[in-house]
Design an enzyme around this catalytic site. Structure first.
Site, mmCIF file in Angstrom:
data_model
loop_
_atom_site.group_PDB
_atom_site.id
_atom_site.type_symbol
_atom_site.label_atom_id
_atom_site.label_comp_id
_atom_site.label_asym_id
_atom_site.label_seq_id
_atom_site.Cartn_x
_atom_site.Cartn_y
_atom_site.Cartn_z
ATOM 1 N N GLY A 1 30.229 6.918 11.125
ATOM 2 C CA GLY A 1 29.584 8.198 11.354
ATOM 3 C C GLY A 1 28.153 8.180 10.872
ATOM 4 N N SER A 2 27.647 9.335 10.572
ATOM 5 C CA SER A 2 26.227 9.476 10.225
ATOM 6 C C SER A 2 25.923 8.915 8.842
ATOM 7 C CB SER A 2 25.817 10.948 10.267
ATOM 8 O OG SER A 2 26.381 11.652 9.174
ATOM 9 N N THR A 3 24.662 8.532 8.667
ATOM 10 C CA THR A 3 24.214 8.035 7.370
ATOM 11 C C THR A 3 24.302 9.123 6.309
ATOM 12 O OG1 THR A 3 22.778 6.380 8.387
ATOM 13 C CG2 THR A 3 22.248 7.037 6.142
ATOM 14 N N GLY B 1 27.824 9.308 5.255
ATOM 15 C CA GLY B 1 28.115 8.038 4.582
ATOM 16 C C GLY B 1 27.609 8.012 3.150
ATOM 17 N N GLU C 1 30.143 2.146 8.448
ATOM 18 C CA GLU C 1 29.367 1.828 9.646
ATOM 19 C C GLU C 1 28.627 3.101 10.009
ATOM 20 O OE1 GLU C 1 28.196 2.098 13.250
ATOM 21 O OE2 GLU C 1 30.293 1.862 13.839
ATOM 22 N N CYS D 1 25.829 4.225 18.261
ATOM 23 C CA CYS D 1 24.878 3.775 17.237
ATOM 24 C C CYS D 1 24.242 2.433 17.568
ATOM 25 C CB CYS D 1 25.579 3.697 15.888
ATOM 26 S SG CYS D 1 27.106 2.730 15.942
#
Length: 483
Positions: free
Chosen positions: A234-236, A239, A256, A290
């Site tokens: 998913g998104s940073t 994360g 990831e 991504c």
């Protein structure tokens, strides 16, 4: 379709009712997903903990057989699964069939084989001299991969079949148990996967699925004291928050995260091949991926020709109903995400980019459609160049020489996958070695599914895919003995 939670091998009514899962193409309700309470999430993690001892002790051949049967069962019902994936994710029929359900089947088969891969690595013997630890001796050693334990798998909305399968299958192959927390936008496919796993003979508690529309479900799944590892796609931004929790509790993590893939196109490149590769940003999941080459860095001598070819490619892409045979670009996942992508396109315009678009932003006034956009005249300081948009938007930045092109590519917070197009293969490989990315495609956007996958910088932590996923879902133990 009204789903229930899958906890401890049983279908359980959610304590907080249900929420609607909406078809991004029609805005109609596909089904009702269960709203788990944090207490039920902890029950799922507890069930996974209770099941761990017996499952981790099973013979690898037994685990392989279960995963193979799961692949057979998913393949048996592939058409129904394809329709469900298309309805809840908005993917085109071809993408849902091949890249979602088809890849899920392939991943269960791959990790059925993976369960049989050796887990022991003999190490060279070592001569130990006499000392406080004992008399002189020869010490043998072996490194053995053991299960991590209970793994929380937090999956992404862009692929509700392949992404969960890529976590569940290798985790089970290594003897772990799992709590799966799907993305709230399209969780119904994961419940279908759970039914296949149950029918395949997965014991109670080995696989658990919990869902919810709010953040507290994911927080409970990550923070539970029963959980040893978190695997997240998913998104940073999310994360980072997961990494903070894992850091405090010293939990293993596989993250990831976001990407802003640079596509370096040199003046000797096959421009038609480059356009075909870059064009997948528009067509593949409507840009919600991504790994897409969204940031085109093109040598100035071929800049205008490449933009002309990309523009022509854009005009050939049919935007519309994902169930229609000729559709290339379907909707994005939600109204909120559509608005976010459109806001980035307008930001690019305000930053000075020229915006080239094709296609309607709506089909009969319904659906979360975004007309693909090509932004030219961009500079590396623009937000549209630096931030992940996650939609059918490509930005183009010119460069002069190789050194400048590499510098521009590396001037990014992200480093998932970059791409190089050049007729000089030696140069392409030299440039690949200079790029700060977890993967580099040389004259291709294709992926080798045995190659490690993961990112540098803010694109993630750890590697999976192929045997690397088996390593990710295991711990190394050293066993030493006197010889």
């Amino acid at each position: 379709m009204r789903e229930r939670l899958f906890v401890g091998g049983e279908w359980v009514e959610p304590e907080r009712g249900h929420y609607e899962v909406v078809d991004p193409a029609t805005e109609e309700v596909v089904g009702l997903a269960p709203e788990a309470s944090p207490r039920q999430v902890h029950e799922a993690a507890s069930a996974a903990r209770e099941a761990l001892g017996a499952w981790s002790a099973t013979r690898p051949e037994e685990r392989a057989a279960v995963l193979d049967r799961a692949a057979d069962l998913i393949a048996r019902d592939a058409e129904a699964h394809t329709r469900l994936a298309r309805a809840e994710s908005g993917a085109t029929t071809g993408t849902a069939r091949v890249m979602q359900v088809g890849v899920a089947v392939a991943r269960f088969r791959r990790y059925a084989r993976g369960a049989l891969e050796p887990v022991e690595q003999p190490l060279p013997p070592q001569v130990a001299g006499a000392g406080p630890m004992g008399p002189a001796s020869v010490l043998g050693a072996v490194a053995v991969r053991r299960p991590v334990g209970v793994v929380t798998c937090v999956t992404s909305y862009n692929n509700p079949w392949a992404n969960p399968a890529g976590k569940i299958a290798p985790a089970l192959a290594m003897g772990n148990t799992v709590v799966v927390k799907p993305a709230p936008q399209d969780p119904l496919s994961v419940y279908a996967m759970a039914r296949a796993l149950r029918e395949a003979g997965v014991p109670a508690g080995v696989v658990n699925v919990v869902t919810g529309s709010g953040a507290d479900v994911g927080e409970a799944a990550v923070g539970s004291r029963h959980v040893d590892m978190v695997s997240f796609t998913g998104s940073t931004a999310v994360g980072r928050r997961i990494g903070e929790v894992c850091g405090r509790e010293v939990k293993r993590q596989l993250l990831e995260l976001g990407g802003k893939g640079a596509a370096l196109v040199f003046d000797d490149a096959d421009l038609d091949a480059a356009v075909r590769g870059i064009g997948t940003t528009f067509s593949f999941y409507s840009g919600q991926i991504c790994t897409a080459p969204t940031r085109v860095l093109v040598q100035r001598g071929v800049h205008d020709r490449l933009v002309e070819k990309l523009t022509a490619s854009l005009r050939r892409m049919t935007v519309g109903d994902p169930s229609a045979p000729g559709t290339v670009v379907g909707p994005v996942i939600s109204a909120a995400h559509r608005d976010r992508v459109e806001a980035y396109v307008e930001l690019g315009r305000a930053e000075g980019a020229r915006v080239i678009r094709h296609g309607s932003s709506g089909v009969d006034g319904k659906g979360f459609y975004v007309a693909p956009a090509l932004l030219t005249g961009c500079g590396n300081g623009m937000r549209v160049v630096r931030e992940e948009i996650f939609g059918p938007v490509v930005v183009v930045v010119p460069f002069d020489g190789e050194e400048e092109g590499v510098a521009l590519a590396n001037d990014s917070d992200y480093g998932l996958i970059d791409y190089v197009w050049s007729g000089d293969v030696a140069r392409a490989f030299r440039v690949a070695g200079l790029l700060r990315a977890g993967g580099v495609g040389v004259n291709t956007v294709g992926r080798n599914m045995e190659a490690p996958f993961g990112g540098f910088k803010k694109s993630g932590v750890g590697r999976d895919v192929g045997s690397y996923a088996l390593h990710a879902y295991s711990e190394l133990q050293a066993v030493v003995w006197p010889g």
